[in-house]
Motif scaffolding. Structure first.
Motif, short mmCIF file in Angstrom:
data_model
loop_
_atom_site.label_atom_id
_atom_site.label_comp_id
_atom_site.label_asym_id
_atom_site.label_seq_id
_atom_site.Cartn_x
_atom_site.Cartn_y
_atom_site.Cartn_z
N ARG A 1 -31.74 -7.21 21.25
CA ARG A 1 -30.61 -5.90 20.25
C ARG A 1 -29.55 -6.28 19.99
NH1 ARG A 1 -30.42 -5.36 27.36
NH2 ARG A 1 -32.32 -4.58 27.49
N VAL A 2 -30.11 -6.93 19.52
CA VAL A 2 -28.11 -8.16 17.91
C VAL A 2 -29.72 -8.09 16.68
CG1 VAL A 2 -26.78 -9.19 17.82
CG2 VAL A 2 -27.03 -8.55 20.02
N SER A 3 -30.66 -8.68 16.73
CA SER A 3 -31.11 -9.72 15.97
C SER A 3 -32.47 -9.51 16.36
CB SER A 3 -30.53 -10.12 14.92
OG SER A 3 -31.63 -11.07 14.51
N PRO A 4 -33.36 -8.67 16.02
CA PRO A 4 -34.94 -9.44 15.99
C PRO A 4 -34.90 -10.42 15.73
CG PRO A 4 -34.97 -7.09 15.69
CD PRO A 4 -33.48 -7.69 15.51
N LEU A 5 -35.29 -10.60 14.29
CA LEU A 5 -35.30 -12.48 14.06
C LEU A 5 -34.82 -13.62 14.75
CD1 LEU A 5 -36.74 -14.46 11.45
CD2 LEU A 5 -34.46 -13.77 10.73
N ALA A 6 -33.46 -13.51 15.90
CA ALA A 6 -32.71 -14.18 16.44
C ALA A 6 -34.04 -14.47 17.48
CB ALA A 6 -31.25 -13.59 16.76
N SER A 7 -34.10 -13.04 17.53
CA SER A 7 -35.06 -12.96 19.30
C SER A 7 -36.40 -13.49 19.36
CB SER A 7 -35.06 -11.98 19.73
OG SER A 7 -36.27 -11.79 20.62
N PHE A 8 -37.21 -13.68 17.69
CA PHE A 8 -38.00 -14.71 17.61
C PHE A 8 -38.09 -16.06 17.45
CE2 PHE A 8 -40.79 -15.53 13.87
CZ PHE A 8 -42.88 -15.01 14.32
N LEU A 9 -37.06 -16.00 16.91
CA LEU A 9 -36.54 -17.87 16.59
C LEU A 9 -37.35 -18.19 17.87
CD1 LEU A 9 -33.91 -17.54 13.87
CD2 LEU A 9 -36.77 -18.27 13.85
N TRP B 1 -38.36 -31.08 20.63
CA TRP B 1 -36.79 -30.61 20.54
C TRP B 1 -35.98 -30.60 19.66
CZ3 TRP B 1 -35.72 -27.95 24.34
CH2 TRP B 1 -36.57 -28.23 25.31
N THR B 2 -36.49 -31.53 18.52
CA THR B 2 -35.76 -32.17 16.96
C THR B 2 -35.54 -30.45 16.52
OG1 THR B 2 -35.56 -33.59 17.39
CG2 THR B 2 -34.15 -32.91 14.97
N PHE B 3 -36.82 -29.76 16.39
CA PHE B 3 -36.97 -28.50 15.97
C PHE B 3 -36.96 -27.99 16.02
CE2 PHE B 3 -39.94 -25.53 15.14
CZ PHE B 3 -40.30 -25.50 13.52
N LEU B 4 -37.06 -27.41 18.17
CA LEU B 4 -36.11 -26.25 18.22
C LEU B 4 -35.18 -26.04 18.66
CD1 LEU B 4 -39.01 -27.03 21.85
CD2 LEU B 4 -39.09 -25.33 20.13
N TYR B 5 -34.12 -27.19 18.88
CA TYR B 5 -32.68 -27.09 19.17
C TYR B 5 -32.37 -26.17 17.55
CZ TYR B 5 -32.03 -29.63 22.94
OH TYR B 5 -32.19 -29.74 24.12
N VAL B 6 -33.07 -26.47 16.19
CA VAL B 6 -32.23 -26.36 14.91
C VAL B 6 -32.90 -24.42 14.68
CG1 VAL B 6 -33.05 -26.16 12.17
CG2 VAL B 6 -32.42 -28.01 13.54
N LEU B 7 -34.21 -24.76 16.28
CA LEU B 7 -34.23 -23.13 14.88
C LEU B 7 -33.25 -22.29 16.16
CD1 LEU B 7 -37.89 -22.57 16.44
CD2 LEU B 7 -36.49 -22.26 13.96
N ILE B 8 -33.06 -22.85 18.06
CA ILE B 8 -32.25 -21.98 17.85
C ILE B 8 -30.84 -21.92 18.04
CG2 ILE B 8 -33.95 -22.66 20.72
CD1 ILE B 8 -31.19 -23.85 21.95
N ALA B 9 -30.00 -23.26 17.35
CA ALA B 9 -28.65 -23.00 16.85
C ALA B 9 -28.92 -22.04 15.54
CB ALA B 9 -28.85 -24.67 16.24
N PHE B 10 -30.01 -22.04 14.69
CA PHE B 10 -30.35 -20.83 13.97
C PHE B 10 -29.55 -19.40 14.93
CE2 PHE B 10 -31.69 -18.36 10.42
CZ PHE B 10 -30.88 -18.39 9.88
N LEU C 1 -22.55 -21.39 11.70
CA LEU C 1 -23.39 -21.85 11.37
C LEU C 1 -23.57 -23.53 12.06
CD1 LEU C 1 -26.79 -22.12 11.50
CD2 LEU C 1 -26.78 -22.57 9.27
N PHE C 2 -22.22 -24.18 11.58
CA PHE C 2 -22.14 -25.70 11.74
C PHE C 2 -22.16 -26.02 13.29
CE2 PHE C 2 -19.10 -28.79 12.31
CZ PHE C 2 -20.06 -30.01 11.75
N PHE C 3 -21.20 -25.07 13.66
CA PHE C 3 -20.40 -24.65 15.20
C PHE C 3 -21.25 -24.88 16.17
CE2 PHE C 3 -19.52 -22.33 19.15
CZ PHE C 3 -18.68 -23.35 19.39
N TRP C 4 -22.49 -23.43 15.66
CA TRP C 4 -24.20 -23.46 17.00
C TRP C 4 -25.18 -24.85 16.90
CZ3 TRP C 4 -23.67 -20.60 20.89
CH2 TRP C 4 -22.53 -19.87 20.40
N LEU C 5 -24.98 -25.47 15.53
CA LEU C 5 -26.16 -26.45 15.04
C LEU C 5 -25.18 -27.63 16.05
CD1 LEU C 5 -26.88 -26.42 11.80
CD2 LEU C 5 -28.02 -26.32 13.62
N CYS C 6 -24.08 -28.18 16.29
CA CYS C 6 -23.35 -29.06 16.95
C CYS C 6 -23.06 -28.57 18.64
CB CYS C 6 -21.97 -29.54 16.28
SG CYS C 6 -21.35 -29.83 15.11
N VAL C 7 -23.29 -27.27 18.64
CA VAL C 7 -23.26 -26.73 20.34
C VAL C 7 -24.60 -27.73 20.68
CG1 VAL C 7 -23.58 -24.96 21.86
CG2 VAL C 7 -21.86 -25.34 20.71
#
Length: 164
Positions: free
Chosen positions: A129-137, A57-66, A13-19
């Motif tokens: 296809r991998v995680s509907p929740l991830a898609s929803f986010l 954008w800050t909120f969106l970057y957190v969502l897309i990282a998650f 999670l830290f990695f994806w937030l950093c990316v």
């Protein structure tokens, strides 16, 4: 599905937030003069105030990282393909700020945001296809980029002499 320890998951999670925030930082570097530049542009009546973009954008970057992290946690081939699409759309996201704010290329920024929109849709489908929740986010991100595309087009058209 890969099985990761709690520590590995936290590091992931830290990695994806950093990316995601690295891309935000690169975009911010292109936007150093954005406040004064953006203020001189003719805006459509429906344009949001400039101060709103940072928090959104800050909120969106957190969502897309998650979202990316949720897909990464699966660790299989479909997750790797989906994350490859994710990284492509993220690169297009970062490029937009350079095109619009640093280089003042309104038409190229608009073309870029259309490609970005398409890549977000492709990522959203692959994530589903991998995680509907991830898609929803990713849905708020897609909606904001849809709005941003319309705003980009409108500002470009209203400022052709500046955004050539």
């Amino acid at each position: 599905m890969a099985v990761f320890s709690k520590r590995q998951q936290a590091l992931g999670l830290f990695f994806w937030l950093c990316v995601c925030f690295l891309v935000a930082l690169l975009g911010a570097m292109a936007s150093i003069q954005a406040k004064s530049f953006y203020a001189q542009l003719t805006q459509p009546e429906w344009a949001p105030p400039a101060w709103l973009f940072g928090p959104v954008w800050t909120f969106l970057y957190v969502l897309i990282a998650f979202s990316a992290w949720l897909v990464w946690c699966h660790g299989d081939r479909s997750a790797r393909v989906a994350l490859s699409l994710f990284l492509i759309q993220l690169a297009l996201n970062g490029l937009w700020s350079w095109l619009f704010f640093a280089w003042h290329l309104g038409a190229y920024a608009f073309v870029n945001i259309l490609f970005l929109w398409g890549m977000i849709v492709a990522t959203l489908i692959a994530f589903w296809r991998v995680s509907p929740l991830a898609s929803f986010l990713l849905l708020p991100y897609l909606l904001w980029v849809s709005f941003a595309a319309a705003l980009n087009f409108s500002i470009w058209q209203l400022n052709l002499s500046i955004l050539s």
